[in-house]
Design a protein around this motif. Structure first.
Motif, PDB file in Angstrom:
ATOM      1  N   PHE A 229       0.826  -1.200   0.000  1.00 49.99           N
ATOM      2  CA  PHE A 229       0.000   0.000   0.000  1.00 49.99           C
ATOM      3  C   PHE A 229       0.866   1.258   0.000  1.00 49.99           C
ATOM      4  CE2 PHE A 229      -3.946  -2.263   0.767  1.00 49.99           C
ATOM      5  CZ  PHE A 229      -4.898  -1.381   0.276  1.00 49.99           C
ATOM      6  N   HIS A 233       0.862   4.085  -2.849  1.00 49.73           N
ATOM      7  CA  HIS A 233       0.553   5.455  -2.454  1.00 49.73           C
ATOM      8  C   HIS A 233       1.422   6.470  -3.188  1.00 49.73           C
ATOM      9  CE1 HIS A 233      -0.762   8.752   0.095  1.00 49.73           C
ATOM     10  NE2 HIS A 233       0.496   9.039   0.367  1.00 49.73           N
ATOM     11  N   ARG A 238      -5.848   7.359  -7.784  1.00 52.95           N
ATOM     12  CA  ARG A 238      -6.947   6.692  -7.083  1.00 52.95           C
ATOM     13  C   ARG A 238      -7.219   5.308  -7.644  1.00 52.95           C
ATOM     14  NH1 ARG A 238      -9.368   4.498  -4.203  1.00 52.95           N
ATOM     15  NH2 ARG A 238     -11.307   4.899  -3.086  1.00 52.95           N
ATOM     16  N   TYR A 241      -5.407   2.105  -6.205  1.00 51.34           N
ATOM     17  CA  TYR A 241      -5.942   1.443  -5.004  1.00 51.34           C
ATOM     18  C   TYR A 241      -7.019   0.437  -5.390  1.00 51.34           C
ATOM     19  CZ  TYR A 241      -3.576   4.987  -2.188  1.00 51.34           C
ATOM     20  OH  TYR A 241      -2.627   5.774  -1.591  1.00 51.34           O
ATOM     21  N   THR A 242      -7.853   0.829  -6.360  1.00 51.93           N
ATOM     22  CA  THR A 242      -8.885  -0.098  -6.831  1.00 51.93           C
ATOM     23  C   THR A 242      -8.243  -1.316  -7.502  1.00 51.93           C
ATOM     24  OG1 THR A 242     -10.359   1.777  -7.198  1.00 51.93           O
ATOM     25  CG2 THR A 242     -10.946  -0.295  -8.269  1.00 51.93           C
ATOM     26  N   PHE A 279      -6.203  -0.526   6.411  1.00 52.84           N
ATOM     27  CA  PHE A 279      -6.646  -0.410   5.020  1.00 52.84           C
ATOM     28  C   PHE A 279      -8.027  -1.009   4.806  1.00 52.84           C
ATOM     29  CE2 PHE A 279      -2.011  -1.215   5.145  1.00 52.84           C
ATOM     30  CZ  PHE A 279      -1.586   0.073   4.831  1.00 52.84           C
ATOM     31  N   HIS A 281     -11.152  -0.045   5.482  1.00 48.41           N
ATOM     32  CA  HIS A 281     -12.194   0.806   4.905  1.00 48.41           C
ATOM     33  C   HIS A 281     -11.872   1.170   3.455  1.00 48.41           C
ATOM     34  CE1 HIS A 281     -14.165   1.049   8.743  1.00 48.41           C
ATOM     35  NE2 HIS A 281     -13.069   1.480   9.313  1.00 48.41           N
ATOM     36  N   GLU A 282     -10.596   1.326   3.146  1.00 52.48           N
ATOM     37  CA  GLU A 282     -10.193   1.604   1.770  1.00 52.48           C
ATOM     38  C   GLU A 282     -10.578   0.450   0.854  1.00 52.48           C
ATOM     39  OE1 GLU A 282      -8.558   3.664  -1.391  1.00 52.48           O
ATOM     40  OE2 GLU A 282      -8.660   4.406   0.660  1.00 52.48           O
ATOM     41  N   SER A 285     -14.461   0.301   0.323  1.00 55.04           N
ATOM     42  CA  SER A 285     -14.995   1.315  -0.598  1.00 55.04           C
ATOM     43  C   SER A 285     -14.600   1.025  -2.042  1.00 55.04           C
ATOM     44  CB  SER A 285     -14.504   2.707  -0.187  1.00 55.04           C
ATOM     45  OG  SER A 285     -13.084   2.778  -0.264  1.00 55.04           O
ATOM     46  N   ASP A 286     -13.421   0.423  -2.252  1.00 58.47           N
ATOM     47  CA  ASP A 286     -12.978   0.119  -3.612  1.00 58.47           C
ATOM     48  C   ASP A 286     -13.741  -1.047  -4.222  1.00 58.47           C
ATOM     49  OD1 ASP A 286     -11.099   2.144  -3.742  1.00 58.47           O
ATOM     50  OD2 ASP A 286      -9.483   0.926  -2.921  1.00 58.47           O
TER      51      ASP A 286
END
Length: 625
Positions: A229, A233, A238, A241-242, A279, A281-282, A285-286
């Motif tokens: 990660f 970064h 964006r 991350y997906t 990570f 929650h990341e 959401s992805d």
């Protein structure tokens, strides 16, 4: 390319039209997807044979769903579920297998075929049930947790089932080849190449490789996630991350498949490993949009794949088998719910939620045909029975809701008899009511607390605070708590409508009573003013003001200046709310009341000018001094 785009348009268009309509009618999204599939498949013929291939792709939504569920479970929580996983889930699978196998034998099927049918129908639909539980907010109930435990146990049970099926194979059928010679009937694609790390290994080798794969998932999730990660970064994109989230799920699924384990089970394990990471929650959401779309696509393919020609050829037999399977499973599930002492509502949720056959049954049927365990004709009938039972499942959840409504309060714990009266009555003892109660009691005033959440009241008693279990909107309980003589009523119940009802009744009964009420938002403030509350506190307003003051202090303002602006904002907002309350129309969204919107914008401009003027005056005073 044009064909692909045309098919994509059909599937997406069907979902966009059918699902909101089904949700508006209270049928749930799953039934909407299934009906959309039926319309574009058997009814109109807009989609055809490609549906089956698309279904295998869409099943990856189940894999993603279990990964996301794993992210919500800490390893300790999973360990605490072990009794239900092994006991409840294991017993359900074995008992259902035994009952359906016995029924199949009674219908004249051979032992090997009957066992295969028993395994296929012992499984339930992880996709439909978990999606519906999440939609309806039932996942955290006792019945929801028990249902999830059984579904997870069934996913684990698929592994030994796949290992057992080849042992049930009947001798290959002899047939005439085109040249007139005898040949073995072909039930599968002999040229299909699969990636496997365990093929040809001895038993101990398979075990070691499988354990190694599981250990690799655990170690990678524990030690590699953070550096990867950090590396991603640095790109500051964006979409990376997906891409990483998808890579984690896909690679885990591939690894599990290569060692012969369920990809859904493997990704669930990966999710549990990452449940405590920063990570989580990341990742949620992805992946959530992909999970939702793939699951929706899967449900559409189920509906589109229903063979209505076969159904109409022998409807009594197919529908009869589907109902028989669901009744047998329902009786076993209800018996287990009694054995494990689930409450009445949870009992019905557990029974009706798991009574159907599931998507893993499709996998077992396909594998059974390849292994010469089931003939093609019977496999087609079984596929139709599974699809029908999945189609009926959303209706069973609607039946569950009707049963719960008819139950009413019959299973509720008996309310306490309120035998105390106080100067202050506090209705609701959640986070908000607790603080009010402690402050008022610490100042030496007597309070009477009434709440309809038994666990909260019991916990409150453990810490030495007296409270009564009961519905605070009931007139008899309010009168017993001293409504006639109380000086203050604090309404802190979570249910918005219940709070409005309570304020309205108290104001009608005691016009002189001072009523303090908690509001969720600005519209709720207007409702409570209309009901007759004196002081209304928005639950997040004061804490938000404090946070804003801290922000101003760290932007260079002194504590005094920040506090002055905070107080000015507070006074202006209270005045504005009272003024806007005269323009508010019950039942109409405030955005659709032109005069409300116009006046709100005027008041906001006035506030900005007032605060700016205050700030400029403060700066001039600084310069002058």
């Amino acid at each position: 390319m044009e064909t692909f785009l045309f098919q994509a348009t059909i599937y997406l268009g069907a979902a966009v039209i059918a699902v909101p309509l089904a949700a508006r009618l209270g049928l749930g999204s799953v039934l909407g997807y299934l009906l959309a599939g039926i319309v574009i498949g058997p009814v109109t013929g807009l989609v055809g044979s490609e549906t089956q291939d698309l279904q295998h792709f869409a099943e990856f939504g189940v894999v993603m769903m279990l990964f996301l569920i794993g992210l919500e479970l800490e390893p300790r929580a999973l360990w605490n579920m072990r009794q239900r996983l092994l006991g409840l889930g294991g017993m359900q699978t074995l008992l259902t297998m035994a009952a359906i196998t016995a029924g199949s034998l009674a219908m004249g099927y051979s032992l090997s075929t009957a066992i295969a049918i028993g395994m296929i129908f012992a499984l339930s639909s992880t996709a439909i049930v978990l999606q519906t539980l999440t939609e309806k907010g039932l996942m955290q109930t006792g019945g929801g947790r028990a249902t999830f435990s059984v579904l997870l146990a069934q996913d684990i049970a698929v592994i030994p089932m796949l290992a057992l099926l080849p042992l049930l194979a009947v001798p290959a059928v002899l047939s005439l080849a085109p040249d007139g010679s005898l040949a073995l009937a072909d039930h599968g694609d002999d040229h299909h190449v699969t990636l496997s790390l365990v093929e040809g290994l001895p038993g101990w080798g398979v075990t070691l490789v499988t354990l190694g794969a599981v250990a690799m998932v655990v170690l990678a999730g524990t030690f590699l996630t953070r550096p990867v990660f950090r590396y991603i970064h640095h790109a500051r994109l964006r979409e990376m991350y997906t891409a990483l989230a998808l890579l984690m799920v896909v690679s885990t699924a591939v690894l599990m498949t290569m060692v012969g384990l369920s990809p859904a089970l493997g990704t669930f394990l990966a999710g549990v490993v990452l449940a405590n990471s920063e990570f989580r929650h990341e990742l949620e959401s992805d992946l959530a949009p992909f999970k939702g779309l793939l699951l929706g696509l899967f449900f559409i393919t189920v509906g589109a794949g229903i063979d209505f020609e076969l159904l109409f050829f022998d409807p009594a037999s197919i529908i009869g088998i589907a109902i028989a399977v669901m009744v047998i499973k329902g009786l076993i599930l209800f018996g287990l719910a009694l054995l494990f002492k689930l409450h009445k509502k949870d009992r019905w949720l557990f029974t009706l939620g798991l009574a159907q056959a599931g998507e893993f049954g499709f996998v077992l049927i396909s594998f059974s045909v390849q292994q010469n365990v089931l003939p093609d004709a019977l496999a087609g009938q079984l596929l139709l029975v599974i699809a029908l039972s999945m189609l009926i499942t959303p209706l069973l959840f609607i039946i569950y809701e009707l049963i719960i409504k008819r139950m009413g309060d019959t299973e509720e714990t008996e309310h306490d008899e309120v035998d105390e009266q106080g100067t202050v009555i506090i209705a609701g003892i959640g986070r908000f009511g607790q603080i009010v109660n402690r402050l008022v009691q610490s100042a030496g005033f007597e309070t009477v607390v009434v709440d309809n959440d038994l666990k909260t009241v019991q916990m409150m008693r453990k810490f030495g605070f007296r409270g009564f279990f009961g519905d605070p909107t009931r007139p008899d309980l309010l009168n017993a708590a001293g409504l006639e003589d109380a000086r203050v009523l604090v309404v802190a119940v979570d249910d918005r409508e219940a709070g409005n009802k309570l304020v309205r009744y108290a104001r009608k009964t005691r016009p002189d009573l001072h009523i303090i009420a908690r509001a969720r938002n600005r519209v709720h403030v207007h409702e409570l003013y209309d009901a007759g509350a004196n002081d209304i506190v928005r639950e997040m307003f004061d804490s938000s003001l404090r946070a804003g003051r801290y922000a101003l202090e760290n932007l260079g303002l002194s504590e005094f200046e920040a506090a002055e602006l905070e107080q000015a904002f507070y006074q202006h907002d209270r005045t504005a709310l009272r003024e806007l309350a005269a323009l508010w129309r019950p039942g109409v969204p405030i955005s659709q009341v032109p005069e409300y919107v116009a006046r709100a914008r005027e008041l906001n401009s006035t506030l900005e000018m007032e605060l700016t003027a205050r700030q400029q005056a403060s700066e001039k005073n600084k310069d002058a001094s």
